[in-house]
Design an enzyme around this catalytic site. Structure first.
Site, PDB file in Angstrom:
ATOM      1  N   ASP A 186     105.890  -4.760  11.717  1.00 50.15           N
ATOM      2  CA  ASP A 186     105.265  -5.126  12.984  1.00 50.15           C
ATOM      3  C   ASP A 186     103.872  -4.501  13.136  1.00 50.15           C
ATOM      4  O   ASP A 186     103.673  -3.325  12.818  1.00 50.15           O
ATOM      5  CB  ASP A 186     106.183  -4.586  14.100  1.00 50.15           C
ATOM      6  CG  ASP A 186     105.805  -5.056  15.472  1.00 50.15           C
ATOM      7  OD1 ASP A 186     106.035  -6.238  15.773  1.00 50.15           O
ATOM      8  OD2 ASP A 186     105.290  -4.245  16.258  1.00 50.15           O
ATOM      9  N   GLU A 242     111.015  -1.274  -4.465  1.00 52.83           N
ATOM     10  CA  GLU A 242     110.850  -2.649  -4.946  1.00 52.83           C
ATOM     11  C   GLU A 242     111.112  -3.684  -3.868  1.00 52.83           C
ATOM     12  O   GLU A 242     110.978  -4.889  -4.109  1.00 52.83           O
ATOM     13  CB  GLU A 242     111.844  -2.913  -6.089  1.00 52.83           C
ATOM     14  CG  GLU A 242     111.617  -2.064  -7.317  1.00 52.83           C
ATOM     15  CD  GLU A 242     110.311  -2.438  -7.982  1.00 52.83           C
ATOM     16  OE1 GLU A 242     110.192  -3.569  -8.470  1.00 52.83           O
ATOM     17  OE2 GLU A 242     109.392  -1.583  -7.986  1.00 52.83           O
TER      18      GLU A 242
HETATM   19  C1  GLC Z   1     104.418  -7.748  17.404  1.00 57.85           C
HETATM   20  C2  GLC Z   1     105.674  -8.424  17.896  1.00 57.85           C
HETATM   21  C3  GLC Z   1     105.569  -8.585  19.383  1.00 57.85           C
HETATM   22  C4  GLC Z   1     105.427  -7.216  20.016  1.00 57.85           C
HETATM   23  C5  GLC Z   1     104.268  -6.433  19.403  1.00 57.85           C
HETATM   24  C6  GLC Z   1     104.369  -4.977  19.737  1.00 57.85           C
HETATM   25  O1  GLC Z   1     103.293  -8.515  17.585  1.00 57.85           O
HETATM   26  O2  GLC Z   1     105.854  -9.645  17.229  1.00 57.85           O
HETATM   27  O3  GLC Z   1     106.685  -9.261  19.918  1.00 57.85           O
HETATM   28  O4  GLC Z   1     105.196  -7.366  21.388  1.00 57.85           O
HETATM   29  O5  GLC Z   1     104.263  -6.491  18.008  1.00 57.85           O
HETATM   30  O6  GLC Z   1     105.437  -4.395  19.048  1.00 57.85           O
END
Ligand code: GLC
Length: 479
Positions: A186, A242
């Site tokens: 993320d 990996e």
């Molecule tokens: C990413 C996620 C989103 C979230 C953001 C902060 O973009 O896809 O849903 O709000 O990160 O974690």
């Protein structure tokens, strides 16, 4: 390297399948629906966060990286889901959220040195939070002002502190030891910020991808994508060994390229935001093709996810079939968000909204059958079903001409496509490319268009009459 041309199906756990009648999806529910995914032929499931969370950002505010929120089940349920997925040859990709924690994570209380502090009684600089307001907020425990890239309930971790990399490495190893097969990572471009906390300058030109209006006023030169980021990403790479890392780097492809030193795939957000317009789609495809790792395509192609308006709402339901052809015939990995295989559209969201940034609309429950709850729950769904009578898995399963069947056919067909993609000149309003011995042609318009020269048609979204019907796409033998 199974992920290189994988079809990865994104499950949004709250909205996939409820098994205990509390109106919220859960791990047992996902397990119950695995046959749908193996029938479709997907290679992997990406699970959006299942960790304990106060839900300020619907699970992306994690309060325990190795826990499972009781609303989704237990570690035993996770093991059982993983076993069941693996038995069917489906891999399990977890969502790793390394940039921030929930403000309720014990680290925030006990390890303030793992976070970013302004060092003065007020904001350190002009940085903005993505969903509005300053990126600096006073600490409820009066230790100063902390920084957050997203909601104030999501303090950013300080990746310049080696302890953070070690702790996050432990998280990665925990899930790998539990049998996870990889991670979608993320907000990777936010991992490290400017060491000198320099102000972001005003934006002189629009950012190439859509941003919330207030946030778009600045050019995020120092708060995002610091040159020091790659050392931090390399630490995640080392922890993952990996196993694949799929980067969510919300930048134009040219700036995503350096991340591929350490991540295996990166989303091509240009494609998601290209609309249904020939030139922009061609540019997006070129952008995605520029993402390579070890000479192989490293684009994670994506047309929708839990953060944006659903595809059919965005480009029109009439184009959903052709869009499926596009997504599933590009070289690299394809990411499909739950519900796209039946053409789900946006719903009204919650009232009051769950997500303050307006993203509920794309998070309504999966529609399995025509009953009022769409077969998602026996209880009261956390968000109502949108239109289960209009579209659902059961009815499309039985209908050979359905979008669902087309999805399945495309997933099978993509295995036979050549490794390279060559864009070809075609009539205005037609997007066309060659994949080795195959030709793909997509009519982006509501009028019939001539198809580029081709041999035998192996798949068509609409009845094929020589030319391309309005909104139609074909995959054919190349001439
Ligand atoms: C990413 C996620 C989103 C979230 C953001 C902060 O973009 O896809 O849903 O709000 O990160 O974690």
């Amino acid at each position: 390297m199974w992920w290189r041309d994988a079809v990865v199906y994104q499950v949004y756990p709250r909205s996939f399948q409820d098994s205990d009648g509390d109106g919220v999806g859960d791990l047992r529910g996902i397990e119950r629906r695995l046959d749908h995914l193996s029938w479709l032929g997907v290679d992997a499931v990406w699970l959006s966060p299942i960790y304990p969370s106060p839900l300020a950002d619907m699970g992306y505010d994690v309060s325990d990286f190795t826990g499972i929120d009781p609303v989704y089940g237990t570690h035993d349920d996770f093991d059982s889901l993983r076993e069941a997925a693996h038995r069917r040859g489906i891999r399990l990709v977890m969502d790793l959220v390394p940039c921030h924690t929930s403000i309720e994570h014990p680290w925030f209380r006990d390890h303030p040195e793992r976070y970013i502090w302004s060092g003065r009684d007020g904001p350190r600089n002009n940085w903005l939070a993505t969903f509005g307001g300053s990126a600096w907020t006073p600490d409820p425990m009066n230790r100063g002002w902390y920084m957050h890239s997203f909601y104030p309930e999501q303090p950013d971790l300080n990746w310049r502190n080696p302890e953070v990399a070690r702790a996050m490495g432990d998280v990665v190893r925990f899930w790998l030891a539990r049998g996870a097969d990889g991670f979608r990572v993320d907000a990777l471009d936010r991992l490290v910020k400017d060491a000198e906390f320099r102000d972001d300058p005003p934006a002189r030109e629009p950012f190439p991808l859509p941003l919330p209006a207030e946030y778009a006023q600045l050019e995020h030169r120092h708060s995002v994508n610091s040159p020091d980021i790659h050392a931090a990403v390399a630490k995640l790479r080392a922890a993952a060994g990996e196993h694949p890392l799929i980067g969510e780097v919300y930048l134009p492809a040219a700036e995503v390229v350096p991340y591929l030193q350490s991540v295996d795939l990166a989303f091509c957000f240009e494609l998601l935001h290209a609309g249904w317009e020939r030139q922009r789609l061609r540019e997006a495809i070129d952008a995605g093709l520029s993402l390579e790792r070890d000479g192989a395509p490293a684009a994670a192609w994506v047309l929708s996810n839990h953060d944006f308006i659903r595809l059919a709402t965005r480009i029109g339901e009439e184009n959903a079939r052709a869009a499926a052809v596009l997504l599933l015939t590009l070289p690299g990995a394809a990411f499909a968000y739950q519900g796209e295989e039946i053409g789900m559209v946006d719903g009204p969201g919650g009232d009051p909204p769950f997500d303050r940034a307006g993203r509920d609309v794309a998070r309504h429950p999966m529609q399995w059958d025509a009953t009022p709850s769409g077969g998602f729950t026996d209880g009261d769904p956390w968000l109502p079903a949108v239109d289960p009578r209009v579209r659902n898995v059961a009815s499309q399963h039985d209908d050979e001409s359905s979008l669902l069947r087309l999805y399945r056919d495309l997933i099978a067909l993509r295995r036979t496509l050549g490794p390279d993609l060559e864009l070809i000149d075609s009539d205005l309003g037609v997007l066309a490319y060659r994949r080795g011995r195959h030709l793909v042609a997509i009519n982006l318009t509501p009028e019939e268009r001539p198809a580029p020269g081709h041999g035998e048609v192996v798949l068509a979204t609409h009845e094929h009459v020589g030319g391309l019907a309005p909104h139609a796409a074909i995959v054919a033998a190349a001439d």
